[in-house]
Design a protein around this motif. Structure first.
Motif, PDB file in Angstrom:
ATOM      1  N   ILE A  17     -22.552 -38.047   7.792  1.00 44.30           N
ATOM      2  CA  ILE A  17     -21.499 -39.032   7.542  1.00 44.30           C
ATOM      3  C   ILE A  17     -20.124 -38.360   7.567  1.00 44.30           C
ATOM      4  CG2 ILE A  17     -20.518 -40.586   5.801  1.00 44.30           C
ATOM      5  CD1 ILE A  17     -23.418 -41.226   4.967  1.00 44.30           C
ATOM      6  N   GLN A  43     -21.459 -44.776  15.650  1.00 43.89           N
ATOM      7  CA  GLN A  43     -22.102 -43.514  16.044  1.00 43.89           C
ATOM      8  C   GLN A  43     -23.382 -43.287  15.242  1.00 43.89           C
ATOM      9  OE1 GLN A  43     -19.703 -39.829  15.885  1.00 43.89           O
ATOM     10  NE2 GLN A  43     -21.539 -38.769  15.171  1.00 43.89           N
ATOM     11  N   ASN A  79     -19.241 -35.617   9.079  1.00 44.52           N
ATOM     12  CA  ASN A  79     -18.909 -35.205  10.438  1.00 44.52           C
ATOM     13  C   ASN A  79     -18.475 -36.393  11.303  1.00 44.52           C
ATOM     14  OD1 ASN A  79     -19.527 -32.540   9.863  1.00 44.52           O
ATOM     15  ND2 ASN A  79     -21.661 -32.720  10.542  1.00 44.52           N
ATOM     16  N   ALA A  80     -19.169 -37.509  11.139  1.00 45.03           N
ATOM     17  CA  ALA A  80     -18.845 -38.689  11.946  1.00 45.03           C
ATOM     18  C   ALA A  80     -17.474 -39.244  11.584  1.00 45.03           C
ATOM     19  CB  ALA A  80     -19.915 -39.762  11.759  1.00 45.03           C
ATOM     20  N   VAL A  81     -17.178 -39.344  10.284  1.00 42.40           N
ATOM     21  CA  VAL A  81     -15.880 -39.870   9.839  1.00 42.40           C
ATOM     22  C   VAL A  81     -14.762 -38.935  10.281  1.00 42.40           C
ATOM     23  CG1 VAL A  81     -14.461 -40.436   7.827  1.00 42.40           C
ATOM     24  CG2 VAL A  81     -16.867 -41.147   7.899  1.00 42.40           C
ATOM     25  N   SER A  82     -15.024 -37.618  10.171  1.00 42.44           N
ATOM     26  CA  SER A  82     -14.014 -36.642  10.587  1.00 42.44           C
ATOM     27  C   SER A  82     -13.775 -36.704  12.089  1.00 42.44           C
ATOM     28  CB  SER A  82     -14.463 -35.235  10.174  1.00 42.44           C
ATOM     29  OG  SER A  82     -13.549 -34.262  10.661  1.00 42.44           O
ATOM     30  N   LYS A  83     -14.864 -36.814  12.853  1.00 41.94           N
ATOM     31  CA  LYS A  83     -14.766 -36.860  14.311  1.00 41.94           C
ATOM     32  C   LYS A  83     -13.924 -38.032  14.777  1.00 41.94           C
ATOM     33  CE  LYS A  83     -17.638 -37.356  18.453  1.00 41.94           C
ATOM     34  NZ  LYS A  83     -19.016 -37.499  18.964  1.00 41.94           N
ATOM     35  N   HIS A  84     -14.032 -39.161  14.081  1.00 40.53           N
ATOM     36  CA  HIS A  84     -13.320 -40.377  14.494  1.00 40.53           C
ATOM     37  C   HIS A  84     -12.051 -40.602  13.667  1.00 40.53           C
ATOM     38  CE1 HIS A  84     -16.443 -41.623  17.300  1.00 40.53           C
ATOM     39  NE2 HIS A  84     -17.357 -41.292  16.383  1.00 40.53           N
ATOM     40  N   ALA A 123     -17.261 -44.602  13.339  1.00 41.86           N
ATOM     41  CA  ALA A 123     -18.226 -43.722  12.679  1.00 41.86           C
ATOM     42  C   ALA A 123     -19.550 -44.447  12.440  1.00 41.86           C
ATOM     43  CB  ALA A 123     -17.655 -43.202  11.365  1.00 41.86           C
TER      44      ALA A 123
END
Length: 454
Positions: free
Chosen positions: A420, A437, A422-427, A434
């Motif tokens: 979670i 994904q 990583n996904a929030v940071s990536k987006h 997020a």
């Protein structure tokens, strides 16, 4: 002339002659006896269609008790046979008693020929119908045994497996709903079949259905059935899985994959114990033993609003957790020998042995795919083997990404939290992107972030 067999029992030989003369043109076989004691000597009594039975045989006795005695004897030997009681001393009370004790009809002497022939014909048709029904029941019982026959066995003698089987067999004696949980490939369906086999419903069918494979549009048709013309492709009436499992066991595999929109419909059927086919308003009662299985964390799904709590209560009277293969190290060699023999016979390579180095390799492996992975590994090795002894090199495992020991020791919650983050940071904080994904809804993502304090 009907292809029927009629037995006439009366101590008056004039009556026997008159009845034989009356009926011989209508039925292929007419047998007469004057002594009722001869009844039990008929080894083919079950082949007769109708018995015309006098009620009194001893001089001066007219209470009908002798007739009732022989009626019970006949019905005990040949339950499907039609028995018509005939007497010169009859009243309504005697006729009612005769019918209650299993007689098909009651005739007074002297009889009316046309009425007697009509009564006999009805009794003959009833006897044929009973035999047909009995034959269908025997056929159904035979087919049920074939359907329930399962060549898969629960292999192993490890303590964890013995504990699971002890609970399984104890629960099987009841009608309690059971939720079987565990990782993929651990043998949850085998546990369901063991419950059915050890239950009082084992003479009936076990119907299994994978809930994850049913589309929402076909859910009601598959589970509850439909009438002819209920929708465009409904060319004939169809029986649903619930109705097919009536009196038996219904196994709903992968129950955790059932969408929320369909869970309410399933709950209603479980609560009301009746189904309504698509295209019909008629409620059909169903008597089933329900067993469900999943590899999901159902309690977590309830917390996240993905699974109805009231449905969980309905399907989870007893929870049986099937252990993964890595916790059943003592069973690995037994399973290995079983699959080696199975596939050795299947592929014409009987007598295959396993080298100690191969055994060590298999025992040291973590088996993330559990028994199913072991089964496929052995089958592949047998197919590709060239010698009579399988070595460590003959057993190849699916290549997985390199993972550090620290990552192996982490919990599922830690892994989910990291995913979670990583996904929030990536987006860049875009929750919709997020969530997309991660394959969850925005609300689920919010719930998980709140849970992990993110």
């Amino acid at each position: 002339m009907l292809d029927g067999k009629i037995l006439i029992v009366d101590d008056n030989k004039s009556v026997l002659s008159a009845l034989e003369l009356l009926l011989q043109k209508s039925y292929k076989t007419i047998v007469t006896i004057s002594n009722p004691n001869q009844i039990t000597s008929f080894t083919d009594l079950k082949d007769y269609d109708v018995v015309l039975l006098d009620m009194n045989f001893s001089s001066g006795v007219n209470n009908g008790n002798e007739g009732f005695y022989w009626l019970r004897c006949i019905k005990e030997i040949a339950p499907d046979i039609s028995v018509i009681m005939i007497t010169a001393y009859g009243d309504v009370e005697l006729a009612v008693r005769a019918l209650k004790e299993g007689a098909t009809d009651f005739v007074l002497k002297p009889w009316d020929n046309k009425k007697l022939i009509g009564t006999l014909q009805a009794a003959y048709q009833l006897s044929k119908s009973r035999r047909e029904v009995s034959g269908l029941k025997q056929k159904e019982k035979h087919l049920t045994k074939i359907i329930n026959k399962d060549n898969k066995y629960i292999i192993g003698n490890s303590k964890v497996l013995r504990d699971v089987l002890a609970v399984t067999r104890k629960v099987a004696k009841t009608d309690a709903t059971v939720l079987i949980t565990g990782e993929n490939g651990t043998g949850k369906e085998l546990i369901a079949r063991e419950i059915h086999k050890c239950s009082k419903r084992n003479d009936e069918v076990l119907v299994s259905i994978d809930m994850g494979s049913i589309s929402e549009s076909l859910f009601e048709s598959e589970l509850f059935g439909h009438t002819k013309g209920a929708f465009t492709d409904a060319h004939e009436e169809r029986m649903g899985k619930f109705e097919a499992a009536h009196k038996g066991t219904l196994f709903l595999d992968e129950i955790g994959n059932l969408p929320l929109s369909l869970q309410a419909k399933l709950l209603a059927v479980i609560q009301n114990k009746e189904i309504v086919k698509i295209g019909s308003n008629k409620a059909i009662p169903v008597d089933i033993r329900l067993i469900c299985a999943t590899n999901c964390n159902i309690d977590l799904m309830v917390e996240e609003g993905l699974f109805r709590e009231d449905l969980l209560y309905r399907i989870n009277t007893i929870n049986i957790e099937v252990p993964p293969l890595r916790e059943r190290e003592d069973d690995i060699i037994s399973l290995l020998d079983y699959f080696l023999n199975l596939y050795g016979n299947k592929y014409g390579k009987k007598g295959l042995k396993i080298h100690k180095s191969a055994q060590k390799k298999l025992l040291n492996y973590n088996w993330p795919g559990n028994i199913r992975e072991l089964q496929h590994t052995v089958e592949r090795s047998v197919i590709l083997s060239e010698g009579s002894i399988l070595t460590a090199d003959d057993f190849l495992f699916k290549q997985r990404s390199q993972t550090s020991q620290k990552e192996l020791d982490t919990t599922l919650d830690d892994m989910e939290k990291n995913m979670i983050e990583n996904a929030v940071s990536k987006h860049n904080g875009n929750f919709s992107a997020a969530a997309n994904q991660l394959g969850v809804t925005r609300q689920t993502l919010y719930n998980k972030m709140k849970r992990y304090g993110l």
